[in-house]
Design an enzyme around this catalytic site. Structure first.
Site, PDB file in Angstrom:
ATOM      1  N   CYS A  77       0.831  -1.198   0.000  1.00 13.26           N
ATOM      2  CA  CYS A  77       0.000   0.000   0.000  1.00 13.26           C
ATOM      3  C   CYS A  77       0.871   1.256   0.000  1.00 13.26           C
ATOM      4  O   CYS A  77       1.926   1.284   0.624  1.00 13.26           O
ATOM      5  CB  CYS A  77      -0.936   0.090   1.199  1.00 13.26           C
ATOM      6  SG  CYS A  77      -2.036  -1.319   1.347  1.00 13.26           S
ATOM      7  N   ARG A 127       3.975  -0.218  -4.919  1.00 13.92           N
ATOM      8  CA  ARG A 127       3.750  -0.729  -3.554  1.00 13.92           C
ATOM      9  C   ARG A 127       2.482  -1.582  -3.445  1.00 13.92           C
ATOM     10  O   ARG A 127       2.234  -2.206  -2.423  1.00 13.92           O
ATOM     11  CB  ARG A 127       3.630   0.444  -2.574  1.00 13.92           C
ATOM     12  CG  ARG A 127       4.860   1.294  -2.483  1.00 13.92           C
ATOM     13  CD  ARG A 127       4.663   2.424  -1.500  1.00 13.92           C
ATOM     14  NE  ARG A 127       4.490   1.917  -0.161  1.00 13.92           N
ATOM     15  CZ  ARG A 127       5.484   1.658   0.681  1.00 13.92           C
ATOM     16  NH1 ARG A 127       6.716   1.869   0.303  1.00 13.92           N
ATOM     17  NH2 ARG A 127       5.240   1.191   1.886  1.00 13.92           N
ATOM     18  N   TRP A 145      -2.457  -2.850  -1.644  1.00 13.42           N
ATOM     19  CA  TRP A 145      -2.109  -4.263  -1.790  1.00 13.42           C
ATOM     20  C   TRP A 145      -2.970  -4.981  -0.780  1.00 13.42           C
ATOM     21  O   TRP A 145      -2.800  -4.836   0.428  1.00 13.42           O
ATOM     22  CB  TRP A 145      -0.624  -4.476  -1.507  1.00 13.42           C
ATOM     23  CG  TRP A 145      -0.171  -5.868  -1.819  1.00 13.42           C
ATOM     24  CD1 TRP A 145       0.149  -6.366  -3.056  1.00 13.42           C
ATOM     25  CD2 TRP A 145       0.015  -6.949  -0.888  1.00 13.42           C
ATOM     26  NE1 TRP A 145       0.524  -7.684  -2.946  1.00 13.42           N
ATOM     27  CE2 TRP A 145       0.448  -8.077  -1.641  1.00 13.42           C
ATOM     28  CE3 TRP A 145      -0.144  -7.088   0.480  1.00 13.42           C
ATOM     29  CZ2 TRP A 145       0.727  -9.309  -1.057  1.00 13.42           C
ATOM     30  CZ3 TRP A 145       0.133  -8.322   1.072  1.00 13.42           C
ATOM     31  CH2 TRP A 145       0.558  -9.408   0.309  1.00 13.42           C
ATOM     32  N   ASN A 165      -1.877   2.232   5.656  1.00 10.00           N
ATOM     33  CA  ASN A 165      -0.932   1.216   5.189  1.00 10.00           C
ATOM     34  C   ASN A 165      -0.468   0.447   6.422  1.00 10.00           C
ATOM     35  O   ASN A 165      -0.001   1.059   7.377  1.00 10.00           O
ATOM     36  CB  ASN A 165       0.258   1.908   4.495  1.00 10.00           C
ATOM     37  CG  ASN A 165       1.393   0.938   4.195  1.00 10.00           C
ATOM     38  OD1 ASN A 165       1.160  -0.244   3.982  1.00 10.00           O
ATOM     39  ND2 ASN A 165       2.612   1.441   4.204  1.00 10.00           N
ATOM     40  N   GLY A 166      -0.614  -0.882   6.384  1.00  6.92           N
ATOM     41  CA  GLY A 166      -0.199  -1.704   7.524  1.00  6.92           C
ATOM     42  C   GLY A 166      -1.324  -2.641   7.907  1.00  6.92           C
ATOM     43  O   GLY A 166      -2.215  -2.917   7.087  1.00  6.92           O
ATOM     44  N   LYS A 215      13.575 -14.532 -10.390  1.00  5.35           N
ATOM     45  CA  LYS A 215      13.281 -13.453 -11.336  1.00  5.35           C
ATOM     46  C   LYS A 215      12.303 -13.938 -12.396  1.00  5.35           C
ATOM     47  O   LYS A 215      11.328 -13.293 -12.728  1.00  5.35           O
ATOM     48  CB  LYS A 215      14.605 -13.040 -11.985  1.00  5.35           C
ATOM     49  CG  LYS A 215      14.910 -11.636 -12.218  1.00  5.35           C
ATOM     50  CD  LYS A 215      15.088 -10.670 -11.093  1.00  5.35           C
ATOM     51  CE  LYS A 215      14.250 -10.808  -9.889  1.00  5.35           C
ATOM     52  NZ  LYS A 215      14.624 -10.110  -8.729  1.00  5.35           N
ATOM     53  N   GLU A 247       8.652 -14.771 -10.927  1.00 10.50           N
ATOM     54  CA  GLU A 247       7.822 -13.675 -10.413  1.00 10.50           C
ATOM     55  C   GLU A 247       7.301 -12.749 -11.497  1.00 10.50           C
ATOM     56  O   GLU A 247       6.230 -12.187 -11.355  1.00 10.50           O
ATOM     57  CB  GLU A 247       8.545 -12.873  -9.319  1.00 10.50           C
ATOM     58  CG  GLU A 247       9.716 -12.070  -9.793  1.00 10.50           C
ATOM     59  CD  GLU A 247      10.418 -11.342  -8.665  1.00 10.50           C
ATOM     60  OE1 GLU A 247       9.769 -10.988  -7.676  1.00 10.50           O
ATOM     61  OE2 GLU A 247      11.628 -11.114  -8.790  1.00 10.50           O
ATOM     62  N   HIS A 289      18.528 -36.605  -6.082  1.00 10.63           N
ATOM     63  CA  HIS A 289      17.894 -37.048  -4.832  1.00 10.63           C
ATOM     64  C   HIS A 289      16.400 -36.759  -4.839  1.00 10.63           C
ATOM     65  O   HIS A 289      15.781 -36.662  -3.786  1.00 10.63           O
ATOM     66  CB  HIS A 289      18.575 -36.376  -3.632  1.00 10.63           C
ATOM     67  CG  HIS A 289      20.022 -36.736  -3.534  1.00 10.63           C
ATOM     68  ND1 HIS A 289      20.462 -37.950  -3.081  1.00 10.63           N
ATOM     69  CD2 HIS A 289      21.132 -36.048  -3.907  1.00 10.63           C
ATOM     70  CE1 HIS A 289      21.785 -37.992  -3.134  1.00 10.63           C
ATOM     71  NE2 HIS A 289      22.209 -36.844  -3.646  1.00 10.63           N
ATOM     72  N   LYS A 321       6.115  -4.098  -3.878  1.00  7.86           N
ATOM     73  CA  LYS A 321       7.544  -3.843  -3.731  1.00  7.86           C
ATOM     74  C   LYS A 321       8.008  -3.900  -2.282  1.00  7.86           C
ATOM     75  O   LYS A 321       9.050  -4.441  -1.969  1.00  7.86           O
ATOM     76  CB  LYS A 321       7.839  -2.456  -4.311  1.00  7.86           C
ATOM     77  CG  LYS A 321       9.300  -2.074  -4.283  1.00  7.86           C
ATOM     78  CD  LYS A 321      10.014  -2.645  -5.469  1.00  7.86           C
ATOM     79  CE  LYS A 321      11.491  -2.393  -5.458  1.00  7.86           C
ATOM     80  NZ  LYS A 321      12.190  -3.442  -6.221  1.00  7.86           N
TER      81      LYS A 321
HETATM   82  C1  F6R Z   1      12.180 -10.133  -5.810  1.00 10.25           C
HETATM   83  C2  F6R Z   1      12.126  -9.132  -4.761  1.00 10.25           C
HETATM   84  C3  F6R Z   1      11.820  -9.587  -3.384  1.00 10.25           C
HETATM   85  C4  F6R Z   1      12.601  -8.737  -2.363  1.00 10.25           C
HETATM   86  C5  F6R Z   1      12.123  -9.069  -0.941  1.00 10.25           C
HETATM   87  C6  F6R Z   1      12.873  -8.271   0.092  1.00 10.25           C
HETATM   88  O1  F6R Z   1      12.501  -9.553  -7.036  1.00 10.25           O
HETATM   89  O2  F6R Z   1      12.280  -7.969  -5.004  1.00 10.25           O
HETATM   90  O3  F6R Z   1      12.055 -10.951  -3.203  1.00 10.25           O
HETATM   91  O4  F6R Z   1      13.961  -8.987  -2.501  1.00 10.25           O
HETATM   92  O5  F6R Z   1      10.755  -8.795  -0.829  1.00 10.25           O
HETATM   93  O6  F6R Z   1      12.675  -6.900  -0.080  1.00 10.25           O
HETATM   94  P1  F6R Z   1      13.635  -5.842   0.572  1.00 10.25           P
HETATM   95  O7  F6R Z   1      14.983  -6.011  -0.075  1.00 10.25           O
HETATM   96  O8  F6R Z   1      13.026  -4.522   0.260  1.00 10.25           O
HETATM   97  O9  F6R Z   1      13.691  -6.149   2.027  1.00 10.25           O
END
Ligand code: F6R
Length: 615
Positions: A2, A27, A82, A108-109, A492, A495, A511, A610
């Site tokens: 959010c 976000r 979000w 937000n939260g 990568k 996602e 295994h 994000k």
């Molecule tokens: C993947 C990605 C996430 C972040 C994770 C931690 O592309 O961006 O896996 O690495 O959510 O986020 P931060 O680094 O902001 O703590």
């Protein structure tokens, strides 16, 4: 998780709020909404539509408000969501209103005690219009309001448990906003005759670079002419204004189709920004670090904690620190570490990695370990973020704002800083000699060029992506540092393209997972770690014997794998310990082009956000 923006000034608020939301859309994008006060009335407009290439909640909101033009008023709040509590629908979208129409709030939260509060409010006759935890705030404000906005805010906040950044507008107090921060990010922006708040500086920089960071529990009253910050008990707090270095240009696409591609291409520069100021001639220098040489010599264990890609950067760091410093290192996912009753002594160094500096699990793991006596070194991109403020020392990435949800330059700059720390600590501990130190420093100096070369020598990666874009299941395999990189390459891909992809240590395949290898299955095999090349070759042969197609990732000039590969991605030749960045860059590009080929929403993948500020 959010994003919220608030504005009060002389200009029409809605267009400014929409612009701010555009910068915070990363976000969360399940819904978007705004509330503007005008002449004693509050107008609320919301939208909630799934993201497609052509549409999003914010695009719909922009259309509904005619770019904000049809919402009059110069004071308002806005939100991009979000979803946590309640499905992504218009009625669950923020802002939420009190029954009497006096208050609108954005949040937000997570309000953890919302069930009890909701029950209490329902019994008192308040009607709820949404399933969210946030709506209780609007009704509490109404319940406690007796003409004094500040008093109502304080009484409301005193009832809340959990994490919240709140923006509040009241129809009876034209031009006035309240902003509250508790464990969720919120920054105030100080302009001339106008003031702002937002979850992140990117929403502010086109208006002002003068910001005030709120501490947990603090709240603020904003009018066009003033910002007053209060402690939880209502006493005024003197705050410093900080000047943000980012500008609007660094937070925009700059001609690229997606932020992600722009950020991939920016990596040489971002890495340079991270390392150059810490290199004085041939020495690594960490200015203002409180960790002394004595402390570093005394460390008997390092725990690296982070989430997602940041933890995968930590995996690269683990191999390098162990090899150079001979200190045992474990990489612990923050969501697990925080509840694991961790064993910490005063000789434990905790390295916390976070691009956003706001990740809830990472913050909680840090707090848990710090309380048990660990020294904490942060590797963090966002200056002044919550996690940064909790660390004993911080190595900032200085990578600039990262807007695409999938991290790229955040990850590679984390790796670069881990390299620097490893080499620095190895020198202090005397586990490498002068000559090895000089070789390592040279390898670090070459990292920006390595990242650039990784792009230059792979002009056909888009074509390779076209060949494999429709795979249902993909395996990444590697050994040692190659395994650490394969974790990131695989994440990568999954996602942003929504293809199922898993990374395995190559030796582990037989295994269990090898049962899933059959005709045509794509295996991306990283074979850059020379010491174990022959072992990798055997693993490649094993999957090929079962019908897999192999996309090899191999150093330029190394043709040993070609006879066993269907395609190859090239990696710039590098020092054995410092090649991860050159390996990951083409994998980022591969993921990008596969996602593009599949028509995915690259910068805003479905279900993701994000900054993960909830557990
Ligand atoms: C993947 C990605 C996430 C972040 C994770 C931690 O592309 O961006 O896996 O690495 O959510 O986020 P931060 O680094 O902001 O703590």
């Amino acid at each position: 998780m959010c994003g919220i923006v608030g504005f009060t000034g002389a200009e029409q608020a809605a267009p400014i709020l929409l612009e701010g939301l555009r910068r915070l859309e990363y976000r969360g994008y399940d819904s978007a909404g705004l509330a503007v006060e005008n002449g004693g009335r509050i107008t609320v407009v919301k939208a909630s539509v799934p993201v497609t290439k052509e549409d999003s909640s914010l695009i719909t909101l922009t259309r509904r408000t005619d770019d904000g033009k049809n919402v009059p008023g110069t004071c308002g709040i806005s939100h991009t969501r979000w979803a946590t509590h309640g499905a992504p629908t218009d009625y669950n979208s923020h802002p939420h209103m009190s029954c009497d129409g006096r208050f609108a709030i954005v949040h937000n939260g997570i309000i953890e005690n919302y069930v009890t509060l909701r029950q209490e409010l329902v019994e008192k006759g308040y009607e709820f219009a949404s399933e969210t935890d946030s709506e209780v705030v609007a009704h509490l404000l109404e319940m406690y309001y007796e003409g004094d906005f500040k008093a109502a805010v304080m009484k409301t906040v005193a009832r809340l448990e959990g994490a919240y950044a709140l923006g509040i507008v009241c129809s009876e107090h034209p031009g006035t906003l309240y902003a509250v921060r508790m464990a969720s990010p919120l920054i105030l922006g100080a302009g001339k005759g106008e003031n702002f708040f937002a979850s992140d500086v990117t929403a502010l920089v086109s208006h002002t670079r003068n910001v005030i960071y709120l501490e947990d529990g603090e709240f603020a009253c904003l009018t066009p002419e003033s910002i007053t910050v209060y402690a939880p008990d209502g006493a005024e707090v003197e705050k410093q204004i900080s000047v943000v270095e980012w500008d609007v240009e660094t937070a925009s696409k700059g001609g690229y189709e997606h932020f992600m591609l722009k950020e991939i291409m920016e990596q040489p520069k971002a890495i340079k920004n991270a390392i150059d100021p810490r290199l004085k001639g041939s020495e690594i220098v960490f200015e203002d670090m409180s960790l002394t040489d004595e402390d570093i010599k005394n460390i008997d264990r390092i725990i690296i904690t982070a989430c997602g890609s940041a933890s995968y950067a930590g995996q690269v760091g683990r191999y390098v620190i162990e090899k150079l410093c001979r200190i045992p290192v474990s990489v612990e996912l923050a969501s697990e570490l925080r509840y694991s009753d961790p064993i910490i002594t005063d000789r434990t160094l905790l390295i916390v990695i976070s691009q956003s500096g706001e990740t809830a699990d990472t913050k909680a793991a840090l707090e848990e370990c710090k309380a048990r006596g660990a020294k904490v070194l942060g590797i963090i991109n966002v200056v002044g973020s919550s996690i940064a403020r909790l660390c004993n020392d911080v190595l900032y990435n200085w990578a600039g704002p990262e807007i695409a949800v999938a991290t790229t330059k955040g990850y590679t700059t984390q790796v670069a800083l881990l390299y620097m720390f490893a080499v620095y600590a190895a020198k202090v501990r005397g586990t490498i000699d002068r000559e090895e130190y000089a070789t390592c420093v040279d390898a670090i100096k070459a990292l920006p060029e390595q990242a650039q070369r990784a792009v230059d020598i792979n002009p056909d990666v888009a074509k390779t992506a076209k060949k494999y874009y429709d795979q249902e299941h993909i395996f990444f395999i590697g050994r040692n540092i190659d395994y650490a990189v394969s974790l990131e390459g695989s994440l990568k891909l999954k996602e942003i393209s929504y293809l199922h992809s898993e990374a395995y240590p190559a030796g582990e395949l037989k295994h269990g997972p090898i049962a899933l290898i059959n005709d045509g299955r794509l295996v991306v095999a990283l074979c850059c770690y020379d010491e174990l090349f022959d072992k990798m070759l055997s693993n490649i042969k094993e999957v090929r014997a079962r019908g897999a197609r192999v996309l090899a990732v191999a150093a330029e000039g190394d043709d040993r794998v070609l006879s066993e590969a269907d395609d190859v991605i090239r990696v710039p030749a590098a020092h054995e310990l410092f090649g991860a960045i050159g390996e990951v860059v083409p994998l980022q590009l591969f993921a990008y082009y596969v996602a593009r080929e599949n028509g995915c929403s690259i910068d805003k993948p479905k279900n993701l956000a994000k900054s993960v500020t909830v557990e």
